[in-house]
Every structure is written in C-alpha cells, then in structure tokens.
Write a protein that holds these residues in place. Structure first.
Motif, PDB file in Angstrom:
ATOM      1  N   TYR A  77       0.842  -1.200   0.000  1.00 43.21           N
ATOM      2  CA  TYR A  77       0.000   0.000   0.000  1.00 43.21           C
ATOM      3  C   TYR A  77       0.878   1.253   0.000  1.00 43.21           C
ATOM      4  O   TYR A  77       0.636   2.202  -0.757  1.00 43.21           O
ATOM      5  CB  TYR A  77      -0.902  -0.029   1.232  1.00 43.21           C
ATOM      6  CG  TYR A  77      -1.945   1.066   1.290  1.00 43.21           C
ATOM      7  CD1 TYR A  77      -2.617   1.491   0.153  1.00 43.21           C
ATOM      8  CD2 TYR A  77      -2.279   1.658   2.507  1.00 43.21           C
ATOM      9  CE1 TYR A  77      -3.583   2.487   0.216  1.00 43.21           C
ATOM     10  CE2 TYR A  77      -3.244   2.648   2.584  1.00 43.21           C
ATOM     11  CZ  TYR A  77      -3.891   3.064   1.439  1.00 43.21           C
ATOM     12  OH  TYR A  77      -4.846   4.056   1.514  1.00 43.21           O
ATOM     13  N   GLY A  78       1.905   1.234   0.825  1.00 46.99           N
ATOM     14  CA  GLY A  78       2.820   2.366   0.881  1.00 46.99           C
ATOM     15  C   GLY A  78       3.594   2.547  -0.413  1.00 46.99           C
ATOM     16  O   GLY A  78       3.816   3.676  -0.865  1.00 46.99           O
TER      17      GLY A  78
ATOM     18  N   LEU B  40       3.414   6.095  -2.200  1.00 46.81           N
ATOM     19  CA  LEU B  40       4.652   6.866  -2.265  1.00 46.81           C
ATOM     20  C   LEU B  40       5.379   6.645  -3.585  1.00 46.81           C
ATOM     21  O   LEU B  40       5.932   7.588  -4.162  1.00 46.81           O
ATOM     22  CB  LEU B  40       5.563   6.480  -1.099  1.00 46.81           C
ATOM     23  CG  LEU B  40       5.037   6.811   0.299  1.00 46.81           C
ATOM     24  CD1 LEU B  40       5.988   6.267   1.357  1.00 46.81           C
ATOM     25  CD2 LEU B  40       4.861   8.309   0.472  1.00 46.81           C
ATOM     26  N   GLY B  41       5.377   5.390  -4.052  1.00 51.26           N
ATOM     27  CA  GLY B  41       6.085   5.077  -5.289  1.00 51.26           C
ATOM     28  C   GLY B  41       5.508   5.808  -6.483  1.00 51.26           C
ATOM     29  O   GLY B  41       6.246   6.324  -7.330  1.00 51.26           O
TER      30      GLY B  41
ATOM     31  N   LEU C  50      12.034   1.656   1.148  1.00 49.86           N
ATOM     32  CA  LEU C  50      10.809   1.672   1.946  1.00 49.86           C
ATOM     33  C   LEU C  50      10.719   0.520   2.939  1.00 49.86           C
ATOM     34  O   LEU C  50      10.401   0.732   4.121  1.00 49.86           O
ATOM     35  CB  LEU C  50       9.592   1.642   1.018  1.00 49.86           C
ATOM     36  CG  LEU C  50       8.222   1.461   1.694  1.00 49.86           C
ATOM     37  CD1 LEU C  50       7.909   2.658   2.592  1.00 49.86           C
ATOM     38  CD2 LEU C  50       7.133   1.260   0.651  1.00 49.86           C
ATOM     39  N   GLY C  51      10.980  -0.695   2.479  1.00 50.82           N
ATOM     40  CA  GLY C  51      10.690  -1.887   3.270  1.00 50.82           C
ATOM     41  C   GLY C  51      11.368  -1.938   4.630  1.00 50.82           C
ATOM     42  O   GLY C  51      10.710  -2.122   5.663  1.00 50.82           O
ATOM     43  N   SER C  52      12.675  -1.774   4.650  1.00 49.90           N
ATOM     44  CA  SER C  52      13.413  -1.864   5.915  1.00 49.90           C
ATOM     45  C   SER C  52      13.048  -0.730   6.863  1.00 49.90           C
ATOM     46  O   SER C  52      12.962  -0.923   8.080  1.00 49.90           O
ATOM     47  CB  SER C  52      14.920  -1.855   5.635  1.00 49.90           C
ATOM     48  OG  SER C  52      15.298  -3.002   4.895  1.00 49.90           O
TER      49      SER C  52
ATOM     50  N   MET D 191      -0.804   7.014   4.158  1.00 54.24           N
ATOM     51  CA  MET D 191      -0.812   6.553   2.772  1.00 54.24           C
ATOM     52  C   MET D 191      -2.131   6.910   2.084  1.00 54.24           C
ATOM     53  O   MET D 191      -2.172   7.149   0.879  1.00 54.24           O
ATOM     54  CB  MET D 191      -0.582   5.040   2.708  1.00 54.24           C
ATOM     55  CG  MET D 191       0.812   4.601   3.134  1.00 54.24           C
ATOM     56  SD  MET D 191       2.159   5.444   2.276  1.00 54.24           S
ATOM     57  CE  MET D 191       2.731   6.564   3.576  1.00 54.24           C
ATOM     58  N   GLY D 192      -3.211   6.948   2.864  1.00 49.71           N
ATOM     59  CA  GLY D 192      -4.483   7.389   2.302  1.00 49.71           C
ATOM     60  C   GLY D 192      -4.402   8.830   1.838  1.00 49.71           C
ATOM     61  O   GLY D 192      -4.906   9.188   0.769  1.00 49.71           O
ATOM     62  N   HIS D 193      -3.746   9.674   2.632  1.00 54.41           N
ATOM     63  CA  HIS D 193      -3.548  11.071   2.227  1.00 54.41           C
ATOM     64  C   HIS D 193      -2.659  11.159   0.993  1.00 54.41           C
ATOM     65  O   HIS D 193      -2.952  11.908   0.056  1.00 54.41           O
ATOM     66  CB  HIS D 193      -2.914  11.869   3.370  1.00 54.41           C
ATOM     67  CG  HIS D 193      -3.789  12.043   4.569  1.00 54.41           C
ATOM     68  ND1 HIS D 193      -5.000  12.693   4.516  1.00 54.41           N
ATOM     69  CD2 HIS D 193      -3.625  11.655   5.866  1.00 54.41           C
ATOM     70  CE1 HIS D 193      -5.546  12.709   5.725  1.00 54.41           C
ATOM     71  NE2 HIS D 193      -4.736  12.081   6.557  1.00 54.41           N
TER      72      HIS D 193
END
Length: 309
Positions: A54-55, A59-60, A137-139, A168-170
């Motif tokens: 989702y992130g 963001l991506g 992002l992941g770590s 992430m919704g924003h």
C-alpha cells in the motif's frame, strides 16, 4: 535461537495479490489496504506485506510522477540547448527532434517499467514465503513498526501501523479519483476499532471526493463552453450558414479557458495539501484539513454517530 516459520498459503497468497495490485496502475491501491485491515490482527506477515505494498503504491507513484516531471523539464531544457548550440548548422531539425522524442519516451517508460518491476519481484518472493522488502521503503517501515520476520511473537507497534496506513491514504491524492478507495476501505473496515484511523480516513475520503467532483464538474462545463465555437468552425468549413466567430461563442470560449486555467492553478495546490496531510500524519500528528477537518470531527462526535460506533 528463534527460527523462521514459513507463512501459510493463505498469507502468501494475500501478500502476492497485494504486490501485484500495483500492476493496475493506481486503480488497485485499495486492495492492499483491505488486506492489511483484514490481516492486521491475524497475520503479521500478510499485514506487513500488504501495508508495505500500500505504501509503495502511494509513495512510489508520487515519486514516479515527480521523477517524470523532472525528466520532462530536463529533456526540454536539453532540447533547447542543443537547438541553440547547433543553430543554423543543423541540417535536419526533424532528426534532432525525433532523437529527442525517442530518448524522452525511453527514459519515461523505462522509469515506469522500473516502478512495476519491484512489485513483480515482491510477488514472486512472497509466493516463496520470503520476507520481501522494497528498496528504501521496506526496511524503514519494518523498523518503524518494530516488525521482524524471524520473531513471529514480537508484536507490531499498532499506533505506528495506523499512522502509516492513514498517511498513505492522504498520499493517495496523487491517484486521481481511485486514490480515495484506499482510505474508504480503511474507514469501513477499521472505523469501529480506531477513532484516529476513522477520522483520518473520513477526512481523506471527503477531501478527495470534493476534489474529484470539482475537477470533473469544471472540466465538463469548460468543455461545453468550447462546443459552439468548434461547431461553428466546422460548419463554416463545410459551407454551412452561420458565423463561426461571434461575441457569444468568443465569450463562452474565454470562460472555458478561464475554467481550465483554474484547474491548472489550483490542481497542484490540491495535491500539495494532500501530500502535506500525509507527511504530518506520518510524523505522528492528528491532522485536520482546513475547513472540512473540524466539521467532520464534530459530525463524528455526534451522539447518534458515537452510538453506531
């Protein structure tokens, strides 16, 4: 010494689908949001992978759009410089422009292909039961949540988890119209469990819905304003009676141009405010959008609404 436990088939399947939803070009961002909400109390693995997916999509996609704009500006400046340096000695301007177009599209599509590559790798890794992490992002997300794949009994920081999901919704404001379905899913699935997540999600849904409706409405009206002038020109070209250009059609055309100008002017501000809301929420703030934030908070605090909760 704690050993890694391979996730169950259901967990891996949900993680795979969450990552693959990125291939829907932004229209599937609600899928990992739903999976995270469904699995956050059941599976640390599936919930983390879903939240990470989702992130990444929020963001991506934002990073990809900014990179695309940067490439467009850079390539435009490069074209102007090359044309100025070559000057009159340039034997074939069309060749230079063609090379520029090919280079631009190769860079743009190459960057987008890179954006889609990581979800594919993530899907394969999760299908094999691996602890996949997106680059950068992941770590960071795992550290932020206190998630460790090798420690299945270690709890995840639920406050940070909710702040990340809400933010992430924003950030989904970059995904025009489709971005509001992620926070809508969180509102419907997590609203009764988390007052914070409910307020942030409702705000986001209202803000992005209003923005989408205004955009569609202004675009529709502006397009209608252009019709009389275009119709008149077509009629004149075909020898039909009527004046293509008259005061009425020109006024309508001018109004249409002004409306499109409003979209061009306020569109970036709309996105910037949504991104700012995401950043503030991620930093731990209980963000309120101007005007609508307090109104929604009052609405949610009404006795009948609280009773439903």
């Amino acid at each position: 010494m704690e050993t890694e436990t391979k996730p169950a088939v259901e967990e891996r399947t949900m993680a795979v689908i969450a990552h693959l939803s990125a291939l829907a070009f932004g229209t599937g961002s609600f899928v990992p949001a739903i999976f995270w909400a469904e699995q956050r109390k059941k599976s640390r693995y599936a919930s983390f992978q879903s939240l990470q997916a989702y992130g990444y999509q929020s963001l991506g996609y934002t990073v990809w759009m900014l990179a695309y704009l940067a490439i467009a500006v850079f390539m435009l400046i490069l074209l102007i410089v090359l044309a100025a340096v070559a000057g009159s000695s340039l034997s074939s301007p069309d060749t230079l422009f063609l090379v520029w177009v090919v280079a631009f599209f190769c860079m743009a599509f190459g960057l987008f292909g890179l954006y889609l590559l990581f979800p594919l790798i993530g899907a394969v890794a999760c299908a094999l039961g691996k602890d996949f992490r997106y680059p950068l992002l992941g770590s960071r997300l795992a550290k932020y949540l206190g998630y460790d794949f090798s420690k299945p009994d270690q709890p995840i920081d639920q406050t940070h988890e909710e702040h990340f999901a809400a933010s992430m919704g924003h950030f989904n404001v970059i995904l025009f119209f489709w971005g509001l379905f992620g926070p809508l899913a969180l509102w419907l699935t997590q609203g009764k469990q988390s007052a914070f997540l409910k307020l942030q999600s409702v705000q986001t849904v209202v803000y992005q819905t209003i923005g989408s409706l205004i955009y569609f409405g202004i675009s529709l009206v502006a397009s209608v304003m252009f019709i009389p002038l275009y119709a008149g020109v077509i009629m004149a070209e075909n020898g039909m009676a009527g004046e293509a250009i008259n005061p009425v059609t020109m006024i309508m055309f001018f109004v249409g141009m002004c409306l499109f100008g409003l979209i061009t002017l306020f569109g970036p501000l709309y996105h910037i405010l949504g991104q700012w809301a995401g950043l503030r929420t991620l930093q731990g703030h209980d963000y309120r959008y101007p005007l609508i934030g307090r109104l929604i908070e009052k609405w949610l605090s009404k006795p009948e609404i609280l009773t439903e909760q």
